[in-house]
Design an enzyme around this catalytic site. Structure first.
Site, PDB file in Angstrom:
ATOM      1  NE  ARG A 168       7.349   2.885  10.409  1.00 57.71           N
ATOM      2  CZ  ARG A 168       7.502   2.602   9.128  1.00 57.71           C
ATOM      3  NH1 ARG A 168       8.153   3.454   8.342  1.00 57.71           N
ATOM      4  NH2 ARG A 168       7.023   1.487   8.620  1.00 57.71           N
ATOM      5  CG  HIS A 280       8.071  -3.747   8.099  1.00 60.36           C
ATOM      6  ND1 HIS A 280       7.114  -4.151   7.194  1.00 60.36           N
ATOM      7  CD2 HIS A 280       8.483  -2.547   7.648  1.00 60.36           C
ATOM      8  CE1 HIS A 280       6.948  -3.240   6.267  1.00 60.36           C
ATOM      9  NE2 HIS A 280       7.784  -2.246   6.517  1.00 60.36           N
TER      10      HIS A 280
END
Length: 381
Positions: A168, A280
């Site tokens: 991320r 996700h």
């Protein structure tokens, strides 16, 4: 001027939320991982699903009601778990739980929420689902299940698509650590968002309170947001873990994050009650197919109910997922964009957008019931 005049679509809510929450929080909410190509694939796959418009059908009054796991719902969608909701908007978990209770739709609280299941006991009514990131320690697992059950959460969602922390990159660049700490750079961002700042001042800086009750963070110090204490305590589950969980939990059990037909085919024999197809939303793995492609793989492999998430931006997208075999659609980010835009009024407004969008589009294709959607597809399923 009512809210529909000012914010008729998710894009309007998203734009306002971006102005009202600090940049580092926005990066946490809006980002995926890697080059974020999964986000593009999710959108493209949904856009490819088309319906045949209908003519001369007379007035069509859409019935959005459905059943799932023995319960009736007035609409085929609910609220997916999102970690650290209270960072995105103060008291987010309470606002979402209260809306779910009023609207009669499921709300799934995360293991890494900023409120514990006990905190939400008076808010959730009969709509509580508990999402579990599987703890390594069996005693911790047993205690978590007990606490969720005693707080009124009746459905368990085991997330199975997080075997390791994702990177991320946008989130990391934003400067968020766990537990959150306001550096001078982040404080400058907070100063531009007075409503958010006042709310956080009243509630205190958000923390993963359920996980805090099992871990002494004083010994670890601040951690990167992608390697917080929740990751340190969780396991990468296998079928043995699912069996152990099935023995301990006497309510419905859902596996979340399934994209493989083989897993869906085995789930029924292992005592699982539903499959949740999800990639996700691209937050874990940038090399995944679109979630809708996962739905196509899974639907022919099981007779269990199938839930779906990732990429949903309106009522038409909900219809697309249902037409391709989903039993129910869940969303996480959109509810939080609504909270960021409108505070406690946001969830009800986003809910109303979804209902109105579905009713309008179902009338356009002559679908009175959700079960009519597959036959109105213009594209192969």
């Amino acid at each position: 001027m009512d809210l529909h005049s000012r914010y008729p679509a998710l894009s309007d809510l998203k734009a306002r939320a971006r102005r009202r929450i600090p940049h580092f929080v926005w990066e946490y909410l809006d980002s995926a991982t890697g080059a974020e190509t999964v986000t593009t694939r999710n959108r493209a796959a949904l856009d490819e699903v088309l319906f045949r418009p209908a003519a001369l059908r007379g007035e069509v009054k859409a019935d959005l009601s459905t059943t799932l796991l023995g319960r009736s719902y007035p609409a085929p969608f609910g609220i997916a778990p999102l970690g650290m909701s209270g960072l995105i908007w103060p008291e987010a978990e309470r606002h979402l739980a209260r809306h779910a209770a009023r609207a009669g739709i499921p709300y799934t609280v995360s293991t890494v929420a900023t409120r514990t299941p006990e905190d939400l006991k008076g808010d959730i009514g009969d709509q509580g689902w508990f999402q579990m990131y599987p703890p390594r320690d069996p005693g911790m697992r047993t205690d978590m299940l007990r606490r969720a059950r005693e707080a009124g959460f009746h459905t368990l969602v085991l997330t199975v698509d997080v075997p390791a922390a994702s990177r991320r990159e946008r989130q990391t660049r934003g400067g968020l650590v766990q537990p959150p700490r306001l550096t001078p750079r982040l404080m400058a961002q907070v100063a531009l968002c007075p409503a958010w700042a006042l709310g956080i001042q009243a509630t205190g800086m958000p923390r993963m309170r359920l996980m805090d009750s099992y871990a002494d963070q004083k010994a670890t110090g601040p951690l990167p947001s992608t390697a917080h204490v929740g990751y340190l305590l969780r396991a990468a589950p296998d079928w043995d873990y699912v069996r152990a969980l099935r023995e301990e939990w006497d309510g419905p059990l859902i596996l979340k994050g399934v994209m493989e037909a083989e897993v869906a085919a085995r789930a029924d024999a292992e005592g699982v009650d539903a499959i949740w197809v999800s990639n996700h939303a691209g937050r874990q793995f940038d090399g995944s197919p679109a979630s809708l492609d996962g739905l196509r793989h899974v639907r022919g492999a099981t007779r269990l109910p199938i839930l779906f998430d990732s990429g949903i931006e309106g009522g038409l997208d909900v219809m697309r997922a249902l037409a391709l075999g989903a039993s129910f659609v869940m969303m996480g980010r959109p509810w939080h964009f609504a909270l960021g835009a409108l505070g406690r009024e946001g969830p009800a407004h986003w809910h109303d957008i979804l209902v109105k969008d579905m009713a309008s589009n179902m009338a356009q294709i002559g679908a009175q019931r959700l079960s009519d959607l597959p036959e109105r597809l213009a594209t192969p399923g």
